[in-house]
Design a protein around this motif. Structure first.
Motif, PDB file in Angstrom:
ATOM      1  N   ASP A 363       0.766  -1.377  -0.057  1.00 26.45           N
ATOM      2  CA  ASP A 363       0.168   0.120   0.103  1.00 26.45           C
ATOM      3  C   ASP A 363       0.832   1.336   0.100  1.00 26.45           C
ATOM      4  O   ASP A 363       2.008   1.226   0.198  1.00 26.45           O
ATOM      5  CB  ASP A 363      -0.981  -0.106   1.224  1.00 26.45           C
ATOM      6  N   ILE A 364       0.214   2.331  -0.388  1.00 28.31           N
ATOM      7  CA  ILE A 364       0.934   3.735  -0.608  1.00 28.31           C
ATOM      8  C   ILE A 364       0.066   4.475   0.463  1.00 28.31           C
ATOM      9  O   ILE A 364      -1.061   4.611   0.261  1.00 28.31           O
ATOM     10  CB  ILE A 364       0.999   4.339  -1.984  1.00 28.31           C
ATOM     11  N   VAL A 365       0.829   5.199   1.429  1.00 30.58           N
ATOM     12  CA  VAL A 365      -0.060   5.975   2.406  1.00 30.58           C
ATOM     13  C   VAL A 365       0.629   7.301   2.458  1.00 30.58           C
ATOM     14  O   VAL A 365       1.916   7.289   2.315  1.00 30.58           O
ATOM     15  CB  VAL A 365       0.065   5.550   3.819  1.00 30.58           C
ATOM     16  N   GLY A 366      -0.249   8.127   2.280  1.00 32.29           N
ATOM     17  CA  GLY A 366       0.280   9.756   2.581  1.00 32.29           C
ATOM     18  C   GLY A 366       0.511   9.882   4.052  1.00 32.29           C
ATOM     19  O   GLY A 366      -0.495  10.086   4.715  1.00 32.29           O
ATOM     20  N   LEU A 367       1.573  10.737   4.461  1.00 32.87           N
ATOM     21  CA  LEU A 367       1.721  11.255   5.607  1.00 32.87           C
ATOM     22  C   LEU A 367       1.603  12.752   5.749  1.00 32.87           C
ATOM     23  O   LEU A 367       2.640  13.166   4.909  1.00 32.87           O
ATOM     24  CB  LEU A 367       3.006  10.692   6.368  1.00 32.87           C
ATOM     25  N   TYR A 368       1.063  13.343   6.651  1.00 32.67           N
ATOM     26  CA  TYR A 368       1.063  14.816   6.776  1.00 32.67           C
ATOM     27  C   TYR A 368       2.372  15.228   7.320  1.00 32.67           C
ATOM     28  O   TYR A 368       2.816  14.668   8.215  1.00 32.67           O
ATOM     29  CB  TYR A 368      -0.139  15.295   7.486  1.00 32.67           C
ATOM     30  N   ASP A 369       3.267  16.139   6.525  1.00 31.74           N
ATOM     31  CA  ASP A 369       4.321  16.235   7.017  1.00 31.74           C
ATOM     32  C   ASP A 369       4.766  17.723   7.216  1.00 31.74           C
ATOM     33  O   ASP A 369       4.165  18.683   6.238  1.00 31.74           O
ATOM     34  CB  ASP A 369       5.474  16.066   5.850  1.00 31.74           C
ATOM     35  N   THR A 370       5.233  18.154   8.349  1.00 40.87           N
ATOM     36  CA  THR A 370       5.606  19.392   8.825  1.00 40.87           C
ATOM     37  C   THR A 370       7.091  19.608   8.590  1.00 40.87           C
ATOM     38  O   THR A 370       7.631  20.663   9.352  1.00 40.87           O
ATOM     39  CB  THR A 370       5.387  19.403  10.448  1.00 40.87           C
ATOM     40  N   GLY A 371       7.837  19.087   7.834  1.00 36.87           N
ATOM     41  CA  GLY A 371       9.289  19.189   7.397  1.00 36.87           C
ATOM     42  C   GLY A 371      10.188  18.049   8.162  1.00 36.87           C
ATOM     43  O   GLY A 371      11.288  18.337   7.921  1.00 36.87           O
ATOM     44  N   ASN A 372       9.436  16.935   8.459  1.00 38.68           N
ATOM     45  CA  ASN A 372      10.476  15.852   9.016  1.00 38.68           C
ATOM     46  C   ASN A 372      11.175  14.946   8.118  1.00 38.68           C
ATOM     47  O   ASN A 372      12.029  14.712   8.085  1.00 38.68           O
ATOM     48  CB  ASN A 372       9.709  14.882   9.872  1.00 38.68           C
ATOM     49  N   PHE A 373      10.469  14.926   6.935  1.00 39.06           N
ATOM     50  CA  PHE A 373      10.740  13.787   5.873  1.00 39.06           C
ATOM     51  C   PHE A 373      11.452  14.349   4.513  1.00 39.06           C
ATOM     52  O   PHE A 373      11.229  15.540   4.153  1.00 39.06           O
ATOM     53  CB  PHE A 373       9.506  13.060   5.475  1.00 39.06           C
ATOM     54  N   GLN A 374      12.329  13.643   4.270  1.00 41.69           N
ATOM     55  CA  GLN A 374      12.774  13.926   2.798  1.00 41.69           C
ATOM     56  C   GLN A 374      12.788  12.613   1.910  1.00 41.69           C
ATOM     57  O   GLN A 374      12.353  11.683   2.379  1.00 41.69           O
ATOM     58  CB  GLN A 374      14.558  13.918   3.085  1.00 41.69           C
ATOM     59  N   ILE A 375      12.826  13.026   0.625  1.00 40.26           N
ATOM     60  CA  ILE A 375      12.381  12.032  -0.448  1.00 40.26           C
ATOM     61  C   ILE A 375      13.934  10.898   0.024  1.00 40.26           C
ATOM     62  O   ILE A 375      15.063  11.263   0.158  1.00 40.26           O
ATOM     63  CB  ILE A 375      12.701  12.245  -1.686  1.00 40.26           C
ATOM     64  N   GLY A 376      13.528   9.512  -0.175  1.00 42.29           N
ATOM     65  CA  GLY A 376      14.481   8.549   0.039  1.00 42.29           C
ATOM     66  C   GLY A 376      14.570   7.991   1.645  1.00 42.29           C
ATOM     67  O   GLY A 376      15.313   7.221   1.956  1.00 42.29           O
ATOM     68  N   ASP A 377      13.994   8.666   2.490  1.00 39.74           N
ATOM     69  CA  ASP A 377      13.917   8.309   3.828  1.00 39.74           C
ATOM     70  C   ASP A 377      13.298   7.239   4.235  1.00 39.74           C
ATOM     71  O   ASP A 377      12.338   6.725   3.590  1.00 39.74           O
ATOM     72  CB  ASP A 377      13.230   9.389   4.772  1.00 39.74           C
ATOM     73  N   THR A 378      13.951   6.097   5.133  1.00 37.55           N
ATOM     74  CA  THR A 378      13.392   4.913   5.742  1.00 37.55           C
ATOM     75  C   THR A 378      12.867   5.370   6.715  1.00 37.55           C
ATOM     76  O   THR A 378      13.241   5.920   7.903  1.00 37.55           O
ATOM     77  CB  THR A 378      14.257   3.835   5.659  1.00 37.55           C
ATOM     78  N   ILE A 379      11.541   4.764   7.214  1.00 39.68           N
ATOM     79  CA  ILE A 379      10.915   4.633   8.614  1.00 39.68           C
ATOM     80  C   ILE A 379      10.571   3.096   8.819  1.00 39.68           C
ATOM     81  O   ILE A 379      10.298   2.473   8.036  1.00 39.68           O
ATOM     82  CB  ILE A 379       9.454   5.509   8.437  1.00 39.68           C
TER      83      ILE A 379
END
Length: 525
Positions: A363-379
């Motif tokens: 699945d693809i999930v959208g996370l509301y982001d306040t500036g934490n994430f960058q493209i390529g990040d692993t969680i």
């Protein structure tokens, strides 16, 4: 969710990207698939400007105005017991970076080809990325209701230009105004074409693959030609091999017309039989992360600002690679080691969104982001550290100086730039000495989209002064002497503060290397 239920849920997922050259009909076929999924009641084509009935997957204002896709859209629906995630990608080559990253987040790809034009340059580029990843590729030869090239030529071109075996699952009976139907080789039937008919009419074939002589179509020369082609393919063509489909070495080929909604359902039904469910992902330590593993993990492959212009939001798109996502769960962001609670999450139908409580691998999930994430990040959840392979990055070739036209609107200018560059389509640099903003991009259209969005989403009119093509080369900070900078090699900083030179041309780069032979220059960080 217990292990068995997680297994079953993952097995139902089908996550694929649709790739093509611009104008091959990619967005139109996406519309028809959504129609079968019951998501839309009628397919809105990109040509329907006057009615305002725009393509569902083209939600951005500039896409509606220009009739092109410039950003990947994510759409999800259920069909025949499967949960389908479609990623519609921009066809325009200036946005291929977005498409390349999206292809890292899918398990298979559907390649749409204009049957009048055959394989075009952008299709070839995107195919090579799929081939490199070894993902299954399904081919849809589109626009059959228009006059096009000979079907045998199209199949031969697939094999010769792309170097992949092809197996036609169906075959045209006529083309353009003479289109009579499809010889459905795989389902052992003929599908009749009626321009204005709702639904399809099927005629059964006998054990020899022939239509009964009671049908008038058997007297038609176009049917007889198709029959001859079929016999040739049976004798000299490839055998169907599901294993070769799964390894990306053989592409099932479907003919049809997305605009006329002809052949699309046959394609979708067959695709679901052979497209893979989510597979294992390999992390940086060469460790296999299985999709049904208990630990949640995923990676950010896209960030999009202002999908809801009223709220100035940013959405980070995460591909779930393993385990189960639960809204409100705590995850670790590998890059920073920071623990983040995922309390605000969504799933998409282009611009429509729904809060998602749970999701699984694929699945693809959208996370509301306040500036934490960058493209390529692993969680990931839990204590076991996970880091997936880096996503492809492209060094810009075109550069512009960018300033705000109205000096009184500096706040919205800075905010807009900072948010839009997070998406990764344009890169932001600052002059090492003056701090002036410079934008870099792979193609000119990216600048036009950026300018349009700054004005429409941030009410900031920007002035762009072209700098032309440059060669970007990063330098080891320990070797940097600011006096190395000149009019031929401008010293700038990237968003992370790393120094690099923008060389005027290859001659300027060679001259620099001759003058400073011990200085290391790299094309990427």
């Amino acid at each position: 969710m217990n292990e068995t239920k997680l297994d079953q849920a993952v097995a139902k997922r089908r996550t694929f990207a649709i790739i093509s050259h611009p104008d091959a009909g990619k967005t139109t076929i996406t519309e028809q698939l959504l129609l079968f999924g019951g998501v839309v009641r009628e397919a809105g084509t990109v040509k329907a400007r006057k009615s305002g009935n725009y393509a569902k997957s083209d939600w951005m204002e500039i896409e509606k105005k220009r009739g092109i896709s410039v950003t990947s859209s994510v759409m999800q629906f259920d069909y025949q017991g499967k949960r389908i995630n479609i990623l519609d990608t921009p066809g325009h080559e200036d946005f291929s970076e977005d498409t390349y990253r999206t292809l890292m987040a899918v398990d298979s790809a559907v390649m749409v080809i204009d049957s009048a034009k055959g394989i075009e340059p952008q299709t070839k580029k995107l195919f090579q990325i799929c081939k490199m990843r070894g993902i299954p590729i399904f081919t849809f030869m589109n626009k059959l209701d228009r006059d096009g090239r000979e079907p045998l030529d199209l199949v031969n071109e697939l094999e010769e230009v792309l170097g992949i075996d092809a197996y036609p699952m169906n075959w045209p009976i006529g083309m353009g105004k003479g289109l009579q139907g499809l010889y459905d080789r795989y389902n052992h039937r003929v599908v009749l074409y009626h321009k204005d008919a709702q639904g399809n009419q099927y005629l059964p074939l006998d054990e020899n693959g022939q239509l009964s002589s009671e049908y008038p179509l058997t007297e038609d020369s176009t049917y007889q030609d198709a029959q001859g082609d079929m016999e040739l393919l049976d004798e000299a063509g490839n055998d169907f091999d599901a294993q070769k489909v799964a390894s990306g070495d053989l592409t099932p080929v479907f003919f049809g017309s997305a605009l006329a909604n002809f052949g699309v359902k046959t394609f979708l039904d067959t695709y679901l039989q052979y497209a893979p469910s989510p597979a294992a992902h390999i992390d940086e330590n060469e460790e296999k992360i299985e999709p049904d593993a208990e630990q949640f993990s995923g990676f950010i492959f896209k960030i999009q600002a202002n999908m809801n212009p009223n709220h100035r939001d940013r959405i980070a798109f995460v591909r779930i690679c393993s385990g189960e996502f639960d809204r409100g769960m705590d995850v670790t962001l590998h890059r920073t080691g920071k623990v983040i609670r995922l309390s605000n999450s969504t799933q998409f139908m282009a611009d429509a969104r729904h809060t998602v409580e749970t999701a699984v691998a694929g699945d693809i999930v959208g996370l509301y982001d306040t500036g934490n994430f960058q493209i390529g990040d692993t969680i990931y959840s839990g204590k076991h550290d996970v880091q997936f392979e880096k996503l492809p990055q492209f060094t810009p070739e075109l550069f512009v100086h960018v300033t705000a036209k109205n000096v009184m609107k500096q706040k919205s200018f800075h905010k807009g730039i900072q948010q839009l560059v997070q998406e990764g389509a344009v890169q932001l640099y600052t002059n090492f000495n003056t701090g002036d903003y410079i934008l870099g991009a792979v193609g000119q259209l990216q600048f036009e989209v950026f300018q349009f969005r700054m004005l429409n989403e941030y009410h900031s009119e920007v002035v762009m002064e072209p700098m032309g093509k440059k060669i970007a080369r990063w330098i080891n900070p320990e070797q940097l002497d600011e006096r190395m900078s000149s009019s031929r090699n401008l010293l700038v900083k990237d968003r992370a503060g790393n120094p690099l030179f923008l060389f005027e041309n290859e001659f300027a780069e060679r001259w620099f290397k001759g003058k400073y032979p011990k200085v290391e220059l790299t094309a990427k960080l």
